[in-house]
Design a protein around this motif. Structure first.
Motif, PDB file in Angstrom:
ATOM      1  N   THR A 279     -15.670  11.926  10.748  1.00  0.00           N
ATOM      2  CA  THR A 279     -14.770  12.300  11.842  1.00  0.00           C
ATOM      3  C   THR A 279     -15.052  11.476  13.098  1.00  0.00           C
ATOM      4  N   ARG A 280     -13.985  11.141  13.818  1.00  0.00           N
ATOM      5  CA  ARG A 280     -14.105  10.419  15.081  1.00  0.00           C
ATOM      6  C   ARG A 280     -13.092  10.961  16.081  1.00  0.00           C
ATOM      7  N   VAL A 281     -13.578  11.345  17.246  1.00  0.00           N
ATOM      8  CA  VAL A 281     -12.696  11.830  18.305  1.00  0.00           C
ATOM      9  C   VAL A 281     -12.064  10.626  19.013  1.00  0.00           C
ATOM     10  N   ILE A 282     -10.754  10.665  19.195  1.00  0.00           N
ATOM     11  CA  ILE A 282     -10.070   9.582  19.909  1.00  0.00           C
ATOM     12  C   ILE A 282     -10.158   9.888  21.407  1.00  0.00           C
ATOM     13  N   ASP A 283     -11.219   9.426  22.022  1.00  0.00           N
ATOM     14  CA  ASP A 283     -11.419   9.682  23.445  1.00  0.00           C
ATOM     15  C   ASP A 283     -11.160   8.438  24.301  1.00  0.00           C
TER      16      ASP A 283
END
Length: 404
Positions: A279-283
Motif C-alpha cells: 500500500t502507498r498513500v498518494i500524499d
C-alpha cells in the motif's frame, strides 16, 4: 406484523440522524444495531430494512405525509405512518400514530405514483439529468431497478477456496447460496444474513462484492508475475480480487489518498492470505512519478456519482448535488491524465466507475484519448452495465492499451 415500540423508536432516531444530521445511512444503521444486545436477528433486520426503505422512498413518503424538510420528530412519525399503512401493517394505539389517515394515504399514493419523480422517489434535477443522458425509456427502467433491494453477492477467494467448496462450507453454517452463471467466483445468498460472523468469512474464504464489480478483474486481465497498480484502491475489494487472480505472484501496489482506507485493506489482505499487496498513500505527485512507465496494468476505479449503486446506498440520492457532478468529472479527467503515466509501453489501463451516466464514462474516455496525455493510448473495449438489464449494480469499465 406487530410493531414494537423500542424498535420503531430506533428507526425514528436513525431517520433523524440521516435526514437532519446529514449522516450516512450505513453508519447510522450500524450504530443503531448496537443499541440493545438483546435484539435478535429479526429485530435487527426490522430496524435496518425499515430505515433503508424509508430513506429510499423519502420524497414519495414525505409528499404523501405532506411534510417538508427539515423534518421534526412529529414529521418523521407521520412518514413512518405512511410506510406502515402502505405495507398493510396494523397501527398500534400509540400517541405518535393516532391521527394517521390510512384511507387518504392510499389515495395519495395512487395519485403520486403516476408521476415518475414521486413514484421512483428522486430529486427533480436528477430525474432531468437521467432523461438527458439515457433517454426517457431507459432512465425509467433503470430507476425502477435501482429502487429494488440488492442481492447479497459474495466472491470466493480463490487463494483459499473455490465456489463449490465455499457453497458447501456456508451450508454447514446454515447459509444457502447458488452460483451465478457468467461470474466464476460469485455466489448469491438465498436470503440476507450476518455473514461477517461466519467462520468462513473470518478465515478469509470470501468477500462481499457485487457481480458487476467482479467483472473488473477480467478487464484488467492481470497475470501472475505482473506489476499492477490499483490507483483508487480504497479498502481493497478489487485489489484482493486481483491478488487472487495473480495467485500471489508479482506485485500489486494499492494506492489511495486516504490512509485509513489502506489500513483496512492491509487488514483484509491478511485475512485473505494476499501477500503480494503493497500500500502507498498518494500524499504528493512524487508517489506517481516514481512509478512512471513501470506498470503492466493500471486500474483506475475512479470516484464518481455512484448512481449505479443506489440500491445499496439509497441516501446518495439525497446527498448528491449537481455541483458535485461537475467537479467530479474534472477530477476523473485529471486522474486519467495523471495516473496513465504509470502504464509502461504495451501495458494496459482500465478506467471504471459505478455510474450509469455516459458523461462520467465513455465521454471521459473519449476526452482523454483526444488529449495530449492519451495520444499514445487506444480503446480496446468497454462495457456499460445497467441494473435494469443485468440485475446487478450499474457499472462501466473501459480497457485502454498503451502503444509500444
Amino acid at each position: 406484523m406487530k410493531l414494537h415500540r423500542n424498535l420503531v423508536f430506533a428507526v425514528i432516531d436513525g431517520l433523524n440522524e440521516i435526514f437532519n444530521g446529514d449522516k450516512y445511512a450505513d453508519k447510522v444503521v450500524e450504530q443503531l444495531l448496537k443499541r440493545d444486545k438483546r435484539w435478535g436477528a429479526r429485530d435487527r433486520g426490522f430496524i435496518a430494512e425499515t430505515t433503508y426503505d424509508i430513506v429510499r422512498w423519502k420524497r414519495l413518503y414525505a409528499a404523501i405525509a405532506d411534510v417538508n424538510e427539515p423534518f421534526s420528530r412529529e414529521n418523521l412519525w407521520r412518514i413512518f405512518g405512511v410506510w406502515a399503512v402502505l405495507r398493510g401493517i396494523r397501527l398500534p394505539d400509540w400517541p405518535h400514530l393516532k391521527d394517521t389517515p390510512s384511507r387518504r394515504i392510499k389515495g395519495r399514493f395512487d395519485e403520486l405514483s403516476k408521476i415518475r419523480k414521486y413514484r421512483e422517489s428522486i430529486p427533480d434535477w436528477m430525474d432531468e439529468l437521467g432523461v438527458k443522458e439515457l433517454g426517457e425509456k431507459v432512465w425509467t427502467k433503470e430507476l425502477n431497478a435501482l429502487n429494488e433491494q440488492a442481492d447479497v453477492i459474495i466472491r470466493a477467494n480463490s487463494l483459499k477456496t473455490d465456489v463449490n467448496s465455499l457453497q458447501k462450507r456456508l451450508l454447514e453454517e446454515d447459509i444457502q447460496s447458488k452460483p451465478l452463471k457468467g461470474y466464476p467466483d460469485a455466489l448469491v445468498l438465498a436470503e440476507r444474513a450476518n455473514i461477517f460472523k461466519t467462520e468462513a468469512f473470518q478465515q478469509g474464504l470470501f468477500e462481499v462484492q457485487d457481480a458487476s464489480s467482479q467483472l473488473v478483474a477480467d478487464f484488467v486481465d492481470a497475470a501472475p508475475g505482473m506489476r499492477v497498480v490499483d490507483t483508487c484502491a480504497g479498502a481493497g475489494g478489487k485489489t484482493l480480487h486481483l491478488a487472487a487472480r495473480m495467485e500471489n505472484k508479482g506485485q500489486i501496489i494499492a494506492m489511495d489518498i486516504f490512509g485509513n482506507k489502506l489500513s483496512e485493506l492491509k487488514r483484509r489482505a491478511r485475512r485473505n492470505g494476499a501477500h503480494n499487496v503493497e500500500t502507498r498513500v498518494i500524499d504528493s505527485s512524487k508517489v506517481i512519478k516514481k512509478l512512471k512507465e513501470s506498470a503492466d496494468r493500471v486500474l483506475i476505479d475512479a470516484p464518481c456519482s455512484g448512481l449505479g449503486v443506489l440500491r445499496r446506498n439509497p441516501d446518495a440520492k439525497w446527498k448528491l448535488q449537481p455541483e458535485f457532478l461537475d467537479s467530479i468529472k474534472e477530477t476523473q479527467q485529471q486522474i486519467l491524465k495523471d495516473y496513465s503515466t504509470m502504464v509502461k509501453k504495451g501495458g494496459k489501463m482500465v478506467y471504471a466507475t459505478c455510474s450509469i451516466l455516459p458523461s462520467e464514462n465513455r465521454a471521459q474516455v473519449e476526452q482523454f484519448l483526444k488529449s495530449e496525455s492519451g495520444a499514445n493510448f487506444k480503446l480496446v473495449k468497454d462495457k456499460s452495465i445497467l441494473a435494469s438489464e443485468a440485475g446487478f449494480d450499474g457499472f462501466y469499465m473501459a480497457l485502454l492499451e498503451k502503444k509500444d
